[in-house]
Design an enzyme around this catalytic site. Sequence first.
Site, short mmCIF file in Angstrom:
data_model
loop_
_atom_site.label_atom_id
_atom_site.label_comp_id
_atom_site.label_asym_id
_atom_site.label_seq_id
_atom_site.Cartn_x
_atom_site.Cartn_y
_atom_site.Cartn_z
N ASP A 425 0.86 -1.17 0.00
CA ASP A 425 0.00 0.00 0.00
C ASP A 425 0.91 1.24 0.00
O ASP A 425 2.10 1.13 0.28
CB ASP A 425 -0.87 -0.03 1.26
CG ASP A 425 -1.72 1.22 1.41
OD1 ASP A 425 -2.27 1.67 0.40
OD2 ASP A 425 -1.84 1.72 2.54
N THR A 427 -0.31 4.98 1.07
CA THR A 427 -0.59 5.93 2.13
C THR A 427 -0.53 5.27 3.50
O THR A 427 -1.22 4.29 3.74
CB THR A 427 -1.97 6.57 1.91
OG1 THR A 427 -2.04 7.06 0.58
CG2 THR A 427 -2.21 7.69 2.89
N PHE A 595 -11.45 21.77 -7.00
CA PHE A 595 -10.58 20.75 -7.58
C PHE A 595 -11.33 19.42 -7.70
O PHE A 595 -12.02 19.00 -6.78
CB PHE A 595 -9.34 20.55 -6.71
CG PHE A 595 -8.35 19.56 -7.27
CD1 PHE A 595 -7.30 19.98 -8.06
CD2 PHE A 595 -8.47 18.20 -7.00
CE1 PHE A 595 -6.40 19.07 -8.57
CE2 PHE A 595 -7.57 17.29 -7.52
CZ PHE A 595 -6.53 17.72 -8.31
N LYS A 618 -4.61 27.32 -9.43
CA LYS A 618 -3.48 26.42 -9.22
C LYS A 618 -3.89 25.04 -9.72
O LYS A 618 -5.06 24.64 -9.61
CB LYS A 618 -3.09 26.37 -7.73
CG LYS A 618 -4.13 25.76 -6.81
CD LYS A 618 -3.69 25.81 -5.36
CE LYS A 618 -4.76 25.19 -4.45
NZ LYS A 618 -4.48 25.36 -3.03
N ARG A 652 6.19 16.81 -5.31
CA ARG A 652 4.90 17.00 -5.96
C ARG A 652 4.78 18.46 -6.36
O ARG A 652 5.00 19.35 -5.54
CB ARG A 652 3.77 16.61 -5.00
CG ARG A 652 3.82 15.18 -4.58
CD ARG A 652 2.83 14.88 -3.49
NE ARG A 652 1.45 15.10 -3.92
CZ ARG A 652 0.40 14.52 -3.35
NH1 ARG A 652 0.59 13.70 -2.32
NH2 ARG A 652 -0.82 14.74 -3.76
N ASP A 861 -1.60 -0.82 5.97
CA ASP A 861 -1.91 -0.33 7.32
C ASP A 861 -3.39 -0.09 7.55
O ASP A 861 -3.78 0.22 8.68
CB ASP A 861 -1.16 0.97 7.58
CG ASP A 861 -1.73 2.12 6.77
OD1 ASP A 861 -1.93 3.21 7.33
OD2 ASP A 861 -2.00 1.94 5.56
N ASN A 864 -8.58 -1.09 4.03
CA ASN A 864 -8.59 -1.34 2.59
C ASN A 864 -7.50 -2.31 2.15
O ASN A 864 -7.48 -2.76 1.01
CB ASN A 864 -8.45 -0.01 1.83
CG ASN A 864 -7.14 0.69 2.13
OD1 ASN A 864 -6.71 0.74 3.28
ND2 ASN A 864 -6.50 1.24 1.12
N ASP A 865 -6.58 -2.64 3.05
CA ASP A 865 -5.48 -3.55 2.71
C ASP A 865 -5.72 -4.97 3.22
O ASP A 865 -4.92 -5.87 2.95
CB ASP A 865 -4.16 -3.03 3.30
CG ASP A 865 -3.84 -1.62 2.84
OD1 ASP A 865 -3.98 -1.36 1.63
OD2 ASP A 865 -3.46 -0.78 3.67
#
Length: 1206
Positions: A425, A427, A595, A618, A652, A861, A864-865
């Site tokens: 994973d 994040t 966004f 931006k 980024r 962690d 979702n994993d």
Amino acid sequence: MAGGGIRAKIRRSSLYTFSCYRPRTSEEEGPHDIQGPGYSRMVYCNQPHLHEQKPLKYRTNYISTTKYNILTFLPKAIFEQFRRVANLYFLLAAILSLTDVSPFSSVSMIAPLAFVVGLSMAKEALEDWRRFIQDMKVNLRKASVHKGDGVFGNRPWMKIRVGDVVKVEKDQFFPADLLLLSSSYEDGICYVETMNLDGETNLKVKRALEVTLPLDDDATFKDFNATIRCEDPNPSLYTFVGNLEYDRIVYPLDPSQILLRDSKLRNTAYVYGVVIFTGHDSKVMQNSTKSPSKRSRIEKQMDKIIYILFSLLVFISFISSIGFIVKTKNDMPNWWYLRPPDKNNLFNPNKPLVSGFYHLITALMLYGYLIPISLYVSIEVVKVLQALFINRDIHMYDEETGTPAVARTSNLNEELGQVDTILSDKTGTLTCNQMDFLKCSIAGAAYGTHASDVELAAAKQMESGNAFGQSEIELETVVTSTDENERKPAIKGFSFEDSRLMNGNWCKEPNADVILLFFRILSICHTAIPELNEETGDLTYEAESPDEGSFLVAAKEFGFEFCKRTQSTVVVRERYSSFQEPIEREYKVLNLLDFTSKRKRMSVIVRDETGQILLLCKGADSIIFDRLSKNGKAYEEATTKHLNEYGEAGLRTLALAYKNLEEAKYSAWNEEFFKAKTSIGGDRDVMLERVSDMMERDLTLVGATAVEDKLQKGVPQCIDKLAQAGLKLWVLTGDKMETAINIGFSCSLLRPGMKQICITATNEATLSQDPEKSVKENILMQITNGSQMVKLEKDPHAAFALIIDGKTLTYALEDDMKHQFLNLAVDCASVICCRVSPKQKALVTRLVKEGTGKTTLAIGDGANDVGMIQEADIGVGISGCEGMQAVMASDFAIAQFQYLERLLVVHGHWCYKRIAQMICYFFYKNIAFGLTIFYFEAFAAFSGQSVYVDWYMLLFNVVLTSLPVISLGVFEQDVDSEVCLQFPALYQQGPKNLFFDWYRIFGWMGNGLYTSLIIFFLNIIIFYDQAFRAGGQTADMTAVGTAMFTCIIWAVNCQIALTMSHFTWIQHLFVWGSVTTWYVFLAFYGELSSALDENAFRILTEVLAPAPIYWITTLLVTIACNLPYLAHISFQRSFNPMDHHIIQEIKYYRKDIADRHMWKRERSKARQETKIGFTARVDAKIRLLKGRLQKKYSTMSASTVIQHQT
């Protein structure tokens, strides 16, 4: 919560254009037509008691990740034990031991089996109990639930029912899947963090229906009643279809009103919601799979060896039975003293076949020592002790959180040493969800001297890896601030260092007006809300994403502090120099174009204090650059160069631009925008996008930002070491593609010059008559083209990265395409799958596991994993994070990703070699012992008579050879932990299975066969038919059997001593203590009256010990047995040494200290060739610089030749 009251008055829906605008009347759209199968769920709000009877009896909110419960433990655990073929054999033998055909007493067969199975089941129960305790920690969390009459009270999560009204406060997890009714904001907006579900850290905005907004305090729920009809439980996280019937009117529901279990409420004081799905019906639990029963590859291969030994057992039993039939038929009538035939037909000359069948059963039990019953229990003990060492490893203890590594199951220790592919994973696993403003480009000038983690580590490694010398190639170095006195204390979200912009010095820069505009864009163009910390007096920002928060912190540090937001204004406190008083400037917010992942930009239209209307924007550089006016591209070339540099540094980036608007043009545009915004229908978003796009044109470029998505400590170094160990790494993340690619660069999974193969489902394909078929064909063509590109690449150093999104992955994982996708992925150096659902993570893991046939490890962690953690051969959970679902489903838990290096390269390597050597040795000693029983049978007319006393045989595996083999499995080290980390290529001995392949297994079996032949025949030759005592007595069967057994004990214990590379006092105690125990037992047993029954009275003190031939035979046989192995390892170390042999010799002769150059040279060779990680990045940089140098030299040489010619 400070500032909560003020903030709650802001109608957040007015800030959002695309995601949260609510049409004036929700019912105008009409309810969903949800009749039919799949939409049968009825929820009676605030009436949970109605769901406790059929047909509405829904699941409780109790969750369980255990493998067993009270009812299933015995049957399932017994099935697990007798799934092992050896245990099944010994169960049959134990049953037969109750009959007359048994050569042993029933106790000697049943007791060891009961001990082995009981111990293994106790271990399983203990591990499952730990899972149960962790489940209960979640089930017993408290939530505020409506108890009636408008009164709310705490109740455990497990007691929450469908239909309950729940109040959730800021920073709490949602206890079940809820329908949002209202929030602390007037218009029912709330922010949700779904990191546990999809790995994304940016906040999602949810909104309640307008009709339920008045339900905004406890008392309003006293008489609240409503009915929800919706879809049945399903694993789709991003869809929801249902209707709410309230006050006799039906309103449609969609995913924007649904709050999913295990997501967290953020930036909102409280919300009220009604429970729709509970427990295992919730979407997050629907995405999880049942806790699987995992077995290591070595254990599966061990079963095959058991089959081979069982076949050998049956074969020699048949030989023995045939021999017995021949003897019974031909010779038995002459053996009158046996009084044939016996009444049970065990030896009946008249029925030799019946007697032969009974003898076959006897032989199967007699030769059972070929199959080691204590092997499984010894492995269980060893694995538990290995797990204990993993748990106690101080180098994997996280001091910040106080979290140690935990081996939650010990069944897979050796599998850690055979991993081929890691699926991770992003994040919370690779990153720590913290953005730091690091650098920026303004008006074509680069600012920011602080290096990113990637730059620092790469520069450090390039210095150490510079093979050409500084005089030949000047390596690029990273400029960092060296004045420690100037460095301020660390500010979260701000690591910028450059005196040209700090403390108002930007006013002295050439383009001060552009810099001013840059800072204003940072402080105005966002949707965040400031909060005053009453304790410190400082402002903190509740932002939708970490990026936005870091921009506001940066603006504040530059002197532009965003301090207040109202419904239609933004106030910025501007300070131009440190000695001036700040000036508060108010900007009227006219519109906000928020966004989205499709737009990849956000804009805000404001009117400043002078009346000038400005559009501040931006977004992604590719999007912004396409929207620049002809006069707005002044800094494009320089900014592009800086953006490329920032990208190489793993940062980024976003581009910033602006546009001055005329009043008339803005008014005309705003009318169209309002029409689009208030329209109702399916084309509303399309209209909004078109109108917004009209405004976001002809921009003027201001500059760009570069933020660092802070990787967890040690992640790049860990990935580099794992790559050098030959491991492949796939990243599976719920984040969008741009974020995933940036992280890929940050941790060196991607690098400049690496060719990216991006596979996406194109929109053009959906416009055809059969869109699904067209999309599949397009994806298959992209995969085929990618495979061709890889195959046709001639540069040996070329590296490819495969990047694919979740929508495309849906098609790529279908049966007709998945193998082509896997083949392409395996050929690429790194693979990044983005926007994937938890189910897709599990499917990708299964594809890699089954498609490659190699060991996979999944690490994550969040909830979702869980799917991929359970699907992989080994699941590793990151503990110490907010959600514990990943840890609860995992096999091993560590506090940080960096500890994975030590878990695999050190503990995995050790455990694999220990278990492999231990099993091989076990089979060796049992073959050496068991075959001697068979040889004696041939000398004893296949009568079923054992040459050994029953007690000898019982103690052989349990006492006399058990502790040395356990010490081998627990303490053996071919090299120490530091060397494992310095020579990562040693790890490849596991994936290549060098210590448990069939060549080595049969080698050990052959060694056992040789040992059995030497022990039996040398003893028979020496003791047969001659005097061996001073009185001239010949050796009887007990004396020969005891002498043979002494030789076995010495031979197998000396063999294990030769096998060990690393000795501690414990190994010496166990090995030589076992030999000593044999003599002590023999002396003690000889004094017992029961020894008279076996003709073994004082067998040591009076019979064997006084005879020199007994001691000489023991010495001779021991040497003869171990000589071939000694010769083999001597030859191998001299002429064909393995990697660890060379290292052992270097360490033994202390060359690692005396000759550092040689040590470094060996270290540089001891790494797998890799195309990812810092090492690969440095190698690529050195090749590039070398190429430039050669080009420079060739140009200089050419010019010199021309000068000479002229």
